[in-house]
Design an enzyme around this catalytic site. Structure first.
Site, PDB file in Angstrom:
ATOM      1  N   SER A 153       0.832  -1.189   0.000  1.00 58.84           N
ATOM      2  CA  SER A 153       0.000   0.000   0.000  1.00 58.84           C
ATOM      3  C   SER A 153       0.880   1.259   0.000  1.00 58.84           C
ATOM      4  O   SER A 153       1.675   1.447  -0.919  1.00 58.84           O
ATOM      5  CB  SER A 153      -0.959  -0.035   1.196  1.00 58.84           C
ATOM      6  OG  SER A 153      -2.020   0.871   1.027  1.00 58.84           O
ATOM      7  N   ASP A 252      -9.323  -5.826  -4.494  1.00 61.69           N
ATOM      8  CA  ASP A 252      -8.765  -4.597  -3.931  1.00 61.69           C
ATOM      9  C   ASP A 252      -9.192  -3.392  -4.763  1.00 61.69           C
ATOM     10  O   ASP A 252      -9.020  -3.378  -5.983  1.00 61.69           O
ATOM     11  CB  ASP A 252      -7.240  -4.713  -3.900  1.00 61.69           C
ATOM     12  CG  ASP A 252      -6.557  -3.512  -3.275  1.00 61.69           C
ATOM     13  OD1 ASP A 252      -7.247  -2.657  -2.680  1.00 61.69           O
ATOM     14  OD2 ASP A 252      -5.314  -3.445  -3.358  1.00 61.69           O
ATOM     15  N   HIS A 283      -7.316  -6.143  -0.175  1.00 66.01           N
ATOM     16  CA  HIS A 283      -6.166  -5.278   0.086  1.00 66.01           C
ATOM     17  C   HIS A 283      -5.385  -5.752   1.311  1.00 66.01           C
ATOM     18  O   HIS A 283      -5.956  -6.043   2.357  1.00 66.01           O
ATOM     19  CB  HIS A 283      -6.670  -3.841   0.296  1.00 66.01           C
ATOM     20  CG  HIS A 283      -5.596  -2.812   0.334  1.00 66.01           C
ATOM     21  ND1 HIS A 283      -4.743  -2.582  -0.721  1.00 66.01           N
ATOM     22  CD2 HIS A 283      -5.227  -1.935   1.308  1.00 66.01           C
ATOM     23  CE1 HIS A 283      -3.908  -1.609  -0.403  1.00 66.01           C
ATOM     24  NE2 HIS A 283      -4.175  -1.207   0.822  1.00 66.01           N
TER      25      HIS A 283
END
Length: 309
Positions: A153, A252, A283
């Protein structure tokens, strides 16, 4: 005191600028071997402060050199820590699977420390590695000619920007062989088709909140740290950029941005850009489910990428 921004269960920002974070369960470092690895916390910079956790796999011989993976945790630049249980187990197990030394960085967080501070902190970990590789006993087997950058991320975003800065610093005595970006976090003022679709308002609002808290005040989502298309690099620099693999998850919301990043690099002429998808995963699933079969597969895929360089 009124709350002006909130990520339920993780973060509250108050009107006076103070911040309260709610950390999930954490894991202490341990010099005793556990599941084939041991871990140790180190100080990268005392005054800032920047710390890191080293994960060292058990090896049969001390003469074997091991590649190094620098890992930057996610959390929208505002939350997260390598001490979180999910990161600890994922990275410890990965050090065994890949037979690599993992150096996982705890950088300063926004909104108290807005970008580019996270980039600067994480780049300083590369400098620390160069300085300490001959004196830190846990780095005795480290091969600084085989360094990889990774993160999930926001950490994937950081890995990209650390690589760019390292590429421009010819004096840095490490060789970055590749980037392994897991569900990387990018954006722009221009919305994508997915971001304009029905029913995604909460996802868009949460991503915008993290960007609003992390980029410099007065900036927008075309800030260089947010929008990779604003990266100013010449053709020669792009030709020297390391190999990249981008891991995306089928469920995601950020999958689209990850694929766009990979396509951007391909259009810049990089010799090696791969996209690997975990079709039925969400995610950062590897942090929430560090012992799942999908996580084990991710660790194997990352190991194979590193071994090819």
């Amino acid at each position: 005191m009124s709350i002006i921004a909130e990520v339920p269960g993780f973060l509250q920002v108050f009107a006076d600028g103070s911040v309260q974070r709610f950390a999930p369960e954490i894991a202490p470092a341990s010099a005793e071997s556990f599941n084939g690895y041991k871990s140790k916390d180190v100080i990268i910079h005392t005054s800032k402060p920047i710390t890191a956790r080293i994960f060292l796999p058990d090896t049969t011989t001390t003469t074997t050199t091991l590649p190094i993976l620098l890992y930057f945790h996610g959390g929208g630049f505002c939350i997260g820590s390598t001490t979180w249980l999910g990161y600890h187990y994922f990275l410890g197990d990965f050090s065994v699977a890949s037979q690599s030394i993992v150096l996982s960085i705890d950088y300063r967080l926004a909104p108290e420390n807005r970008l580019p501070i996270a980039y600067e902190d994480c780049y300083s970990s590369l400098e620390w590695l160069c300085q300490q590789v001959k004196s830190e006993p846990w780095l005795a087997q480290a091969d600084i000619s085989r360094v990889f950058l990774s993160g999930d991320s926001a950490g994937g975003n950081i890995a990209h920007h650390v690589a760019v800065r390292a590429l421009r610093n010819k004096a840095l005595d490490v060789k970055i062989k590749g980037l392994l970006l897991i569900h990387p976090y990018f954006s722009s003022e221009r919305r994508t088709q997915k971001e304009m679709a029905d029913g995604v308002g909460e996802h868009v609002a949460m991503n915008d909140l993290f960007w609003r808290l992390s980029i410099p005040e007065g900036s927008n989502r075309d800030y260089f740290g947010c929008n990779f298309e604003t990266e100013e690099m010449c053709v020669e620099e792009w030709s020297q950029f390391p190999a990249v693999v981008v891991y995306v998850a089928g469920l995601d919301f950020l999958k689209e941005r990850g694929i766009m990043y990979a396509e951007f690099l391909q259009n810049k002429g990089l010799k090696e850009v791969r996209v690997v998808e975990a079709e039925k995963e969400s995610h950062v699933f590897h942090v929430f489910y560090p012992e799942s079969e999908a996580t084990r597969l991710l660790q194997r895929q990352m190991s194979e990428f590193m071994k090819s360089y």
